[in-house]
Design a protein around this motif. Structure first.
Motif, PDB file in Angstrom:
ATOM      1  N   ARG A 168       0.841  -1.112  -0.084  1.00  0.00           N
ATOM      2  CA  ARG A 168       0.024  -0.068  -0.124  1.00  0.00           C
ATOM      3  C   ARG A 168       1.089   1.450  -0.097  1.00  0.00           C
ATOM      4  NH1 ARG A 168      -4.417   0.831   3.904  1.00  0.00           N
ATOM      5  NH2 ARG A 168      -2.833   0.808   5.355  1.00  0.00           N
ATOM      6  N   ILE A 169       0.526   2.405  -0.462  1.00  0.00           N
ATOM      7  CA  ILE A 169       1.202   3.706  -0.612  1.00  0.00           C
ATOM      8  C   ILE A 169       0.497   4.765  -0.103  1.00  0.00           C
ATOM      9  CG2 ILE A 169       0.710   3.915  -3.021  1.00  0.00           C
ATOM     10  CD1 ILE A 169       3.655   5.020  -3.215  1.00  0.00           C
ATOM     11  N   LEU A 189      12.750  10.937   2.421  1.00  0.00           N
ATOM     12  CA  LEU A 189      11.626  11.175   1.243  1.00  0.00           C
ATOM     13  C   LEU A 189      10.721  10.140   1.106  1.00  0.00           C
ATOM     14  CD1 LEU A 189      13.766  13.280  -1.127  1.00  0.00           C
ATOM     15  CD2 LEU A 189      12.107  14.076   0.384  1.00  0.00           C
ATOM     16  N   GLY A 190      11.259   8.871   1.792  1.00  0.00           N
ATOM     17  CA  GLY A 190      10.349   7.746   1.438  1.00  0.00           C
ATOM     18  C   GLY A 190      10.856   6.546   2.525  1.00  0.00           C
ATOM     19  N   VAL A 191       9.744   5.854   3.040  1.00  0.00           N
ATOM     20  CA  VAL A 191       9.977   4.954   3.807  1.00  0.00           C
ATOM     21  C   VAL A 191       9.117   3.554   3.537  1.00  0.00           C
ATOM     22  CG1 VAL A 191       8.268   5.629   5.587  1.00  0.00           C
ATOM     23  CG2 VAL A 191      10.335   4.065   6.224  1.00  0.00           C
ATOM     24  N   THR A 208       4.246  -4.396   7.402  1.00  0.00           N
ATOM     25  CA  THR A 208       2.934  -3.733   6.832  1.00  0.00           C
ATOM     26  C   THR A 208       2.762  -3.536   5.560  1.00  0.00           C
ATOM     27  OG1 THR A 208       3.367  -1.406   7.257  1.00  0.00           O
ATOM     28  CG2 THR A 208       2.320  -2.359   8.914  1.00  0.00           C
ATOM     29  N   ARG A 209       3.940  -3.670   5.044  1.00  0.00           N
ATOM     30  CA  ARG A 209       4.037  -3.432   3.531  1.00  0.00           C
ATOM     31  C   ARG A 209       3.571  -2.230   2.900  1.00  0.00           C
ATOM     32  NH1 ARG A 209       3.321  -9.425   0.298  1.00  0.00           N
ATOM     33  NH2 ARG A 209       1.988  -9.851   1.853  1.00  0.00           N
ATOM     34  N   GLU A 210       3.945  -1.225   3.578  1.00  0.00           N
ATOM     35  CA  GLU A 210       3.575   0.048   3.603  1.00  0.00           C
ATOM     36  C   GLU A 210       4.569   0.922   2.678  1.00  0.00           C
ATOM     37  OE1 GLU A 210      -0.479   0.196   6.375  1.00  0.00           O
ATOM     38  OE2 GLU A 210       1.313   1.361   6.785  1.00  0.00           O
ATOM     39  N   ILE A 211       4.301   1.766   1.918  1.00  0.00           N
ATOM     40  CA  ILE A 211       5.264   2.840   1.333  1.00  0.00           C
ATOM     41  C   ILE A 211       4.695   4.166   1.926  1.00  0.00           C
ATOM     42  CG2 ILE A 211       6.181   3.950  -0.583  1.00  0.00           C
ATOM     43  CD1 ILE A 211       5.968   1.263  -1.982  1.00  0.00           C
ATOM     44  N   PHE A 253       9.835   4.210  -6.854  1.00  0.00           N
ATOM     45  CA  PHE A 253      10.665   3.157  -7.211  1.00  0.00           C
ATOM     46  C   PHE A 253      11.749   2.739  -6.085  1.00  0.00           C
ATOM     47  CE2 PHE A 253      14.299   1.456  -9.751  1.00  0.00           C
ATOM     48  CZ  PHE A 253      13.652   0.363 -10.419  1.00  0.00           C
ATOM     49  N   HIS A 254      12.393   3.610  -5.666  1.00  0.00           N
ATOM     50  CA  HIS A 254      13.303   3.163  -4.651  1.00  0.00           C
ATOM     51  C   HIS A 254      12.873   2.254  -3.375  1.00  0.00           C
ATOM     52  CE1 HIS A 254      16.920   3.866  -2.162  1.00  0.00           C
ATOM     53  NE2 HIS A 254      15.871   3.607  -0.975  1.00  0.00           N
TER      54      HIS A 254
END
Ligand SMILES: [Zn+2]
Length: 255
Positions: free
Chosen positions: A156-157, A173-175, A180-183, A204-205
């Motif tokens: 999920r994002i 900037l991202g994690v 939980t498989r969350e971005i 993408f990262h």
């Protein structure tokens, strides 16, 4: 005639709702999988196009769809898994043929299945909203997943929370959360002067983190293993993204 399955299932989403969902007993997972399979097959056969079905446990959106390059993506609440033929036909009409007449049929079915709609959030289900003011993270995720991962990343994002006003020296900037498989993407990127290719690169990262989990070598955790770095460098806008980040970090820190 192509004998390959004309649909794909998103197993992650089928699996997730089944445990804590209702008070009443649920059919076993393999039964649900089988029904999801049948539903995807019927929709695909009816419409004559590949259908990619996701089964959700949503509380508000019961049916949604999106035309992707390779397939028609349809997301349905699990209440539709044992829907009668005319309701399945209505899903196809709605998602595949844009027929408004399908609306009342679906509405009526959903009304009758109201008790199946979960009222509460799952305990560890946090707010995760992919729709920013300028960027739709879900669309970005889906496009990258299709283009670079054969649709294989299951996460999920959403946008992260806006941090406090204090001054920052660095910014993440991202994690990606493996549990939980969350971005989560930093909300400072949701502004019109941030180029789309840079948001692409951040997403993408984080997707790569699912593909290449961190490595524990010699007691030291390596967050970006070699294979990770190689895939990252192969991303078409890799250089441009790094350059943009270097030149604009101050802007992001101020956000
Ligand atoms: Zn990373």
């Amino acid at each position: 005639m192509n004998s390959a399955a004309p649909f794909q299932l998103n197993l992650f989403e089928v699996a997730r709702p089944l445990s804590a969902l209702f008070d009443q007993p649920l059919p076993p997972r393999n039964v649900v999988m089988q029904r999801a399979n049948q539903l995807a097959f019927r929709l695909s056969r009816d419409l004559g196009v590949p259908v990619r079905l996701s089964v959700t446990d949503n509380r508000s959106t019961m049916v949604s769809f999106r035309r992707a390059q390779a397939a028609l993506r349809i997301r349905v609440h699990h209440m539709f898994l044992d829907a009668p033929e005319r309701v399945v036909r209505a899903i196809a009409d709605y998602a595949g043929r844009g027929r408004r007449s399908a609306g009342p049929v679906l509405d009526e079915y959903i009304r009758g299945k109201q008790p199946l709609i979960r009222q509460e959030r799952h305990p560890n289900e946090s707010e995760l909203d992919p729709y920013g003011r300028f960027f739709d993270l879900q669309a970005i995720f889906d496009r990258l997943n299709e283009g670079y991962f054969h649709g294989g990343i299951q996460a999920r994002i959403g946008w992260g929370r806006m941090p406090g006003k204090r001054r920052r020296k660095s910014i993440r900037l991202g994690v990606y959360d493996h549990q939980t498989r969350e971005i989560r993407v930093h909300p400072s990127l949701d502004r019109p002067d941030v180029p789309g290719f840079f948001v692409d690169f951040i997403v993408f990262h984080e997707m790569l983190h699912q593909l290449f989990p961190s490595d524990d070598a010699a007691g030291r955790r390596i967050h970006h293993p070699r294979a990770f770095r190689e895939r990252e460098r192969a991303f078409p806008v890799y250089e441009a993204a790094l350059r943009w980040e270097r030149d604009n970090l101050r802007l992001l820190l101020k956000a």
